[in-house]
Design an enzyme around this catalytic site. Structure first.
Site, PDB file in Angstrom:
ATOM      1  CD  GLU A 118      42.724 -11.951   1.507  1.00  0.00           C
ATOM      2  OE1 GLU A 118      42.965 -11.513   2.654  1.00  0.00           O
ATOM      3  OE2 GLU A 118      41.574 -12.014   1.044  1.00  0.00           O
ATOM      4  CG  HIS A 173      35.358  -6.028  -5.861  1.00  0.00           C
ATOM      5  ND1 HIS A 173      35.273  -4.956  -5.026  1.00  0.00           N
ATOM      6  CD2 HIS A 173      35.112  -7.126  -5.087  1.00  0.00           C
ATOM      7  CE1 HIS A 173      34.985  -5.365  -3.794  1.00  0.00           C
ATOM      8  NE2 HIS A 173      34.888  -6.671  -3.796  1.00  0.00           N
TER       9      HIS A 173
HETATM   10  C1  LIG Z   1      41.036  -8.670   2.578  1.00  0.00           C
HETATM   11  C2  LIG Z   1      39.771  -9.117   1.950  1.00  0.00           C
HETATM   12  N1  LIG Z   1      39.637 -10.380   1.529  1.00  0.00           N
HETATM   13  C3  LIG Z   1      38.504 -10.807   0.947  1.00  0.00           C
HETATM   14  C4  LIG Z   1      37.445  -9.959   0.784  1.00  0.00           C
HETATM   15  C5  LIG Z   1      36.158 -10.452   0.086  1.00  0.00           C
HETATM   16  N2  LIG Z   1      35.025 -10.384   1.016  1.00  0.00           N
HETATM   17  C6  LIG Z   1      34.170  -9.356   1.033  1.00  0.00           C
HETATM   18  S1  LIG Z   1      33.034  -9.478   2.266  1.00  0.00           S
HETATM   19  C7  LIG Z   1      33.668 -10.988   2.752  1.00  0.00           C
HETATM   20  C8  LIG Z   1      33.090 -11.691   3.915  1.00  0.00           C
HETATM   21  C9  LIG Z   1      33.139 -10.806   5.127  1.00  0.00           C
HETATM   22  O1  LIG Z   1      32.649 -11.495   6.238  1.00  0.00           O
HETATM   23  P1  LIG Z   1      32.490 -10.788   7.623  1.00  0.00           P
HETATM   24  O2  LIG Z   1      33.750 -10.054   7.953  1.00  0.00           O
HETATM   25  O3  LIG Z   1      32.005 -11.773   8.594  1.00  0.00           O
HETATM   26  O4  LIG Z   1      31.390  -9.653   7.370  1.00  0.00           O
HETATM   27  P2  LIG Z   1      29.861  -9.884   6.966  1.00  0.00           P
HETATM   28  O5  LIG Z   1      29.801  -9.925   5.469  1.00  0.00           O
HETATM   29  O6  LIG Z   1      29.413 -11.128   7.589  1.00  0.00           O
HETATM   30  O7  LIG Z   1      29.162  -8.684   7.495  1.00  0.00           O
HETATM   31  C10 LIG Z   1      34.748 -11.345   1.955  1.00  0.00           C
HETATM   32  C11 LIG Z   1      35.524 -12.587   2.103  1.00  0.00           C
HETATM   33  C12 LIG Z   1      37.625  -8.634   1.209  1.00  0.00           C
HETATM   34  N3  LIG Z   1      36.664  -7.708   1.057  1.00  0.00           N
HETATM   35  N4  LIG Z   1      38.778  -8.242   1.791  1.00  0.00           N
END
Ligand SMILES: Cc1ncc(C[n+]2csc(CCOP(=O)(O)OP(=O)(O)O)c2C)c(N)n1
Ligand SMILES: Cc1ncc(C[n+]2csc(CCOP(=O)(O)OP(=O)(O)O)c2C)c(N)n1
Ligand SMILES: [Mg+2]
Ligand SMILES: [Mg+2]
Lengths: 340, 320, 340, 320
Positions: free
Chosen positions: D57, D124
């Site tokens: 972000e 959220h």
């Molecule tokens: C700082 C932040 N930005 C955005 C999000 C929204 N978000 C939740 S899960 C996710 C994807 C996470 O991907 P990854 O770290 O690869 O984990 P995975 O879901 O693949 O296990 C996002 C963008 C968040 N939780 N925290």
């Protein structure tokens, strides 16, 4: 915490016992999450459902590498590790179903649960945020002169792009804290492929930049996960500082249950292995158990899960009327907002 | 004589001496003693308990939260309040929500060297109390006196909840008291800093002194101004403010922060709602101007409220 | 922007001309900052003064590697680079002395200055924050289909611990932007030694973790700085993506002029070289100029600086009365705070 | 019929089509079309101009600022408003200060999917307008209608200043309009959403609809309630509020954010100061409760203001 296993008579026995134990945590997690997904589709769960399908081997191995007194901050795909670390089925369903008797009392839900006093931290959503928090627990112990315990936390490929990951891992490295940082590179962060997330040849190349030990592992191979995590835990416990583990797999579910994951590259999909199936084949191949045994285990697990669900469904939801509407623990410091 | 800054150092000394759970963490706070010397000598007196942190506000706060969960009482120094924006996520989303979510309190203290000084400019002058007070779960202290700087910091360490401790850089060296206090008002209670019957000025932190100077000035014109020092802005002691307004009928609220929202709006909203009939005239507020804090002293002196600008508003209000 | 030099007749001539040019920027910066420090001690400057003593070679080389149209976001110790990139003496003193005629009009001061429309970004204090900003400028150009320009920004060893550094560099790597990130490892972040800041063997080891090209350079060696920065600029311009440069030196001043730097390790102090002295020895050794020439240059530079100071001191300070007290550029959207 | 969410997508489509300086940046907004599908189809219609960002972000916002300096008009999507805390430093210290410091405006739009929905929980569901409105240099829009979602987002792109666009997730699918508007009130002007003469309710974003439902309910009891939709909370249209209070004499202000400070306090502070004599009764405000936003719908339904709780307060106020 790992459930107590009978003392192994030999190294092979030990490996077998650990493998079976891990498999059973994986199975428990898989079926638990299948039930949660079903409940979600049936409209019984408000809010999101995020499951760890395909990630159970890595997660179980992480939970099992920890001992009582250690610290664990799991992330969204860590149901298996949560179980291995000691979470009860009731805690899971009470949180998902919003029972007021659960650890989060309906105030927070789904994956945002924990029992911090028991070393089981309750994640906040902001990815990366738990890394410095676990480091802080470990720092506290160092300050008190306590040794022997370690901590672990998990992240996805996407979360490696956060400032919090960087600052937290670097701080842990500077303090040489016994932190295991498990990165599950499951190829996607929600819909975003790794090519839009980083361009290093391999995420494990980051370890050198922090001065920490790094290792890679195939997350679909339970034996490899168990060995890698155990070694990392041993190294951390022995004072070698943070351990960065990069585990590869493909997420075998949508980002959440609302997501059909239509964006996943068919080539990756085709090549993907399911760690649970791989483990079952291994168990049968090694003749550690028969197909019938596996079926029995599955039935046992399923029954336990159904019992927990039945219990939870009978429990009362939170009642706003007797809710303490304050976020401050010190009664005399609660700000006097007049009733609206 | 002891300064406001020394009081902060002494409080940390006492906290370290009295409670083995206390440790200090922040940039340059170890042997160097901190950018403002608020931890001078403490690393030597308490070896291993005053730690230099990397340039990582998010991880500094995050690690303090973890340590607090594990039973410690960290005091964190942000080098300037302004840099706490880089650790804000951990403060408002992690520390502030922990007790409510998990029933486990989060006893961290985040010290914010706050407020404007001449020449400090937009990034070393901010007053961030409104940002933090908006969020459920935080205690926000804004000491205006040497005595409060000392006793409230000690109380902050004792409190189980996360405390944002807004200490004012302008007061660090300017403000002196004969001795450290032996007793103190508890946090949550405002203080009548000066009694009067013609008008109430509510202020906090450095603005208390501008308000008092204004009251002096108006006293020479025959007015008796009551000055309330809020001491903490969350919790906010509405009762003491209402009691004062009940006596004076007139309310002026002064804050050094930006004008939109914030402490002055909150105080007026409470008095308007709960003490409407006590007011003989419209409540008035004075804040900084709606721009970043300027660098040049000429501009800075106009940007922030001063005794002179407060007095000008006060005179208008007194004649309504 | 580099001042136009006569077309070199040979490669050696070219190297000599660049070296001399760089030296003159270094000299200008050194003496400018000495004057600023004097003004500070004389109480003529409100607020802090942070100088780049010892860092001029690196900074000049950075500024000179850029061309008109490129982007530069210097940091606190980059007076030499600012000059090389085209900053005028008047801009410097007008900012430090708070003249209303300066680019910051007394609103911001000291190192927080720039002319963003001319590709010269004005730093905010929050370390690391300029990294993604420069990346954004370069992304904008890519989006518009413009190529050929590059960007550079500078950080200290301390600032590598910020989340902003990590996120910004990673974003630039993912987008393969022509960003040069110059890290001046001057051994201290304020009073904090590098041992409390990171524990990797060498900061350049971070490059692999981002998938970017990394190179190290001795920042006290002007020739090496010029070559390294030029090579990095050429690589970036040729489309090889971000270039991470780790330059080593010792900060030869306090963190700011208020700081006596008593914490600096005497061993480091003893071994330290001053890039300006080294450059002077080199110039004389190579017979590119005589000691008398150097003296003349110093006098010329000093006179220019004194002129600029004299001019600035005659200029009006900002007047709060005719200040536009609004941070919003769109008049109709200014919020109507009644006058206080 | 077009939904609030579709209006946001259509506005972005139009912005991309009309202005080559516009591009979109955010997590999962490319082919996937965004977590809420606010950018669905746009990557296909505008190749290379709708970019998936890494999970960063701070860098997302920081890069948008750089691009804006270089003449672009980025629209950034935060996946949830709550995650903007991780980019807040760039917003309040870089984007917001740029024009004032350098005379160069910073035309970025940061879209914040805001506010509570059932089951979304503490991380959220947040409403962050107060945080951003406190800071000089930012425009904070809080559209409550499909029409405003569309026209204000287009205006946000056209404005030279950084705009925080608080779009409400609860309205995404619930709210429908027959067509996109062809003309609109300019930002900075509040809207009288319903006329009445007995009381003024000031609200914004999703709370406008709770206020309107409350007004319906009270209409059946014979009361005529005027409802003001602020549309933007900075700038805040004090004049329209004052004119309404001049007609009704009674003021109730409703916000979904946390109670300390914020929009409701700001509105009441302004009316109390500028329109004191217009008030026939104390101004009243209703906010969410002073805890994180709860996960369970039972708790969430009580945490936030609703037509029912607003009506209860309104009845009390009408009888004062
Ligand atoms: C700082 C932040 N930005 C955005 C999000 C929204 N978000 C939740 S899960 C996710 C994807 C996470 O991907 P990854 O770290 O690869 O984990 P995975 O879901 O693949 O296990 C996002 C963008 C968040 N939780 N925290
Ligand atoms: C995010 C942030 N935290 C803290 C500071 C305060 N601060 C200003 S300079 C500095 C030290 C910087 O050290 P380094 O990055 O090594 O640069 P150097 O001063 O050595 O050139 C600190 C801590 C800041 N500017 N930004
Ligand atoms: Mg992933
Ligand atoms: Mg340094």
């Amino acid at each position: 915490m790992s459930s107590p296993a009978a003392a192994p008579t030999s190294r092979t026995d030990h490996i077998q016992a650990r493998y079976i134990e891990a498999y059973r945590w994986m199975l428990l997690a898989r079926i638990t999450e299948e039930k949660i997904a079903t409940l979600y589709r049936g409209g019984k769960i408000v809010g999101g459902v995020f499951i760890g399908k395909g990630q159970e081997a890595l997660s179980a191995a992480t939970g099992m590498a920890l001992r009582p007194g250690d610290v664990f901050a799991p992330l969204i795909r860590d149901q298996a590790g949560r179980f291995a670390f000691g979470e009860s089925l009731l805690d899971v369903f009470r949180t998902y179903l919003g029972s007021r008797l659960g650890p989060m009392r309906g105030r927070d839900g789904n994956v945002h649960r924990g029992r911090p006093r028991e070393g089981y931290l309750a994640m906040v959503s902001h990815l990366g945020a738990m890394v410095p928090a676990v480091a802080g627990v470990l720092l506290a112990r160092r300050l008190r002169g306590e040794s022997g315990t370690i901590g672990a936390t998990c992240l996805g490929d996407g979360a490696t792009s956060t400032g919090a990951f960087h600052e937290g891992l670097n701080l842990a490295a500077v303090e040489k804290l016994p932190l295991i940082l498990v990165v599950a590179n499951n190829q996607y962060a929600y819909s975003t492929p790794t090519s839009r997330q980083f361009v290093c040849a391999d995420l494990v190349d980051r370890a050198a930049g922090y001065g920490v030990e790094g290792r890679s592992v195939d997350a679909t191979d339970l034996a490899a996960c168990l060995a890698t995590l155990q070694e990392a835990a041993d190294r951390a416990r022995a004072g070698h500082g943070p351990q960065l583990i990069i585990a590869s797999l493909l997420r075998l579910a949508g980002h959440g249950e609302h997501d059909d994951a239509g964006y996943v590259d068919p080539v990756l999909k085709k090549a993907a292995r399911d760690c649970l199936t791989v483990a079952e084949q291994h168990i049968i191949g090694e003749q550690w158990a028969t197909a019938a045994d596996l079926k029995t285990w599955r039935m046992e697990v399923t029954r336990k899960i159904e019992d927990a669900i039945a219990t939870t469904l009978r429990e009362p939801p939170p009642d706003p009327g007797d809710e303490q509407w304050t976020a401050v623990s010190t009664p005399r410091l609660r700000d006097g907002f007049f009733e609206a | 004589m002891i300064t406001y800054l020394e009081a902060i150092r002494e409080a940390q000394h006492k906290a370290l001496a009295d409670d083995p759970r206390v440790y200090l963490y922040g940039q340059d706070i170890g042997n160097f003693g901190g950018a403002f010397k608020a931890t001078k000598g403490l690393a030597k007196d308490f070896p291993g308990r005053v730690l230099d942190a990397p340039l990582s506000e998010d991880a500094i706060i995050g690690s303090a939260i973890g340590a607090a969960i594990d039973g410690m009482r960290p005091i964190v120094e942000m080098q300037f309040a302004d840099f706490s924006t880089c650790g804000l996520n951990q403060i408002i989303n992690h520390a502030a929500t922990l007790y409510w979510r998990t029933n486990i309190p989060c006893p961290i203290v985040v010290r914010l060297p706050s407020g404007g000084t001449a020449g400090a400019g937009p990034f070393h002058s901010q007053s961030m109390e409104a940002l933090y007070a908006h969020y459920p779960g935080l205690i926000v202290m804004t000491p205006a006196t040497v005595e409060d700087a000392y006793s409230m910091l000690l109380e902050a360490v004792a409190i189980d909840d996360p405390v944002i401790f807004c200490e004012h850089k302008y007061l660090y060296y300017h403000l002196k008291a004969p001795a450290l206090p032996t007793e103190a008002l508890p946090t949550g209670k405002a203080r009548v800093a000066r009694q009067g019957r013609d008008m109430t000025i509510v202020a906090y932190s450095a603005m208390v002194h501008e308000a008092l100077a204004c009251a002096d000035e108006l006293a020479s014109e025959g007015w008796q101004i009551e000055v309330i020092d809020l001491r903490s802005v969350k919790p906010l002691d509405t009762d003491t403010v209402l009691a004062s307004v009940a006596r004076t009928g007139r309310l002026l609220v002064v804050g050094e922060a930006f004008p939109w929202g914030g402490v002055t709006a909150e105080v007026i909203a409470r008095v308007a709602q709960e003490g409407f009939s006590l007011l003989d005239a419209p409540p008035v507020r004075i804040n900084a101007k709606d721009t970043p804090v300027p660098y040049h002293p000429n501009l800075w002196g106009t940007h922030r409220p001063t005794a002179r600008t407060i007095a000008a508003e006060a005179r208008k209000l007194l004649h309504l």
